[in-house]
Design an enzyme around this catalytic site. Sequence first.
Site: not given
Ligand code: ATP
Ligand code: MG
Length: 438
Positions: A49, A51, A137
Amino acid sequence: MTRGEHGISREDISDNALKVMYRLNGAGFESYLVGGCVRDILMGYEPKDFDVVTNATPEQIKGLFKNCRLIGRRFRLAHIVFGRDIIEVATFRGHHQETDEDDTVPKGKAIAKRDAHGQLVRDNVFGTIEEDAERRDFTFNAMYYNVADFTVKDFANGLNAIEKREVALIGDPETRYREDPVRMLRAVRFAVKLSMHIEKTTAAPIKQLANLLQNIPPARLFEETLKLFLSGKGEETFLMLREYGLIEPLFPQLAPFLKDENSREMQFVRRVLANTDERINSNQRVTPAFLYAALLWYPVEEHSQRLQSESGLNAHDAFNIASGDVIARQTQRIMIPKRFSTVIRDIWILQQRLPKRFGRRAFQLLTHPKFRAGYDFLLVRGQIEGGDLLELAQWWTHFQHAENGKQKAMLNALRRNEGGKGAPKKRKRRPVKRDSDA
Ligand code: ATP
Ligand code: MG
């Protein structure tokens, strides 16, 4: 990094995400793609997705899009809805003024709050892009793509982490895990998903802090465990979670069975996860209920046996009580929605019923709505435990696909072999009292 240095092109980005960013930029705001999508494109994966972050506030975002919903309490976010596709738009997060436990902060400032373990319980300060990056993170999750000038801002040297294949937290690991213990699960999830290792200082505190996961709301942990186990690499994820002591806080009833890595219980859980991975990777349906039924099976069996020997309950009652107890204890850590817990119990009850095949029972079982799941479950148990259980599973494999005549023959053979053992006793008909007899 300029366009030539990173190689991200607009073709890698969904049209809806582009629309959202153009609209924000057109209204004079900044907007960026951030997080997983930038990381995934840079690594050559297709993002799950997209963001977006911006310096517009949620209210300002809402003012720009008719198809906008504001959501979230802990983090206020805007969802821009395009049919089934949703683009999540967040406002830059800032650092917070720490507040005291009594929560007495002037209005408009009370936005971040920590509990006694250092966990952030409220977190709604807006800030600059630099602050936003520090709050993320892992280093590879703090890269921002700007469609206005095609540059990538890499605040924490995430590109380097990708090259070194390293999962590294931004900032002091212990502090970051205390702020949000779910980051420990995320470290493992990304290491497996991206085929990386967890960097040494990021890995070091996990075992010691694993128990902080007890403070995470069970509903959030349910979502997180689905991401962990239904990713297509569930078995590998499970093994790494175990290595870091993270199974114990998530599944305290299962953990004692996993001490020996060659134990029957370990083999069983691994086999179920491996099967689940295979199904996901060939686009077959999976249900979390099957997985949870497997993760909690040996705890139920053991608890049921204990109830029988300690309280003298019969096998049937002991099993029912044990099933209820084990699910109730599990949901103190991880919420299990009702629609799944009823299926979990169906699968377990079928384990009691599948051995009892005489008379019409075998045919009735075939029509049970959860027969397939119960049979699949029995099959894995048989494969791991062998012996009678394997024979029973194989019997069902044949029976369900046999012609009706063959099925009857199988049942007759069963009766002959077992000399009627376990066959239902003929009930003596009691005279039925009818109203007209009165
Ligand atoms: P995925 O491909 O699994 O969705 P993602 O990195 O996009 O991985 P998400 O959970 O969608 O993970 O979160 C989007 C972004 O928000 C992350 O890349 C990170 O920058 C931030 N983020 C998400 N959860 C946390 C957290 N618990 N603490 C700090 N930053 C976070
Ligand atoms: Mg994501």
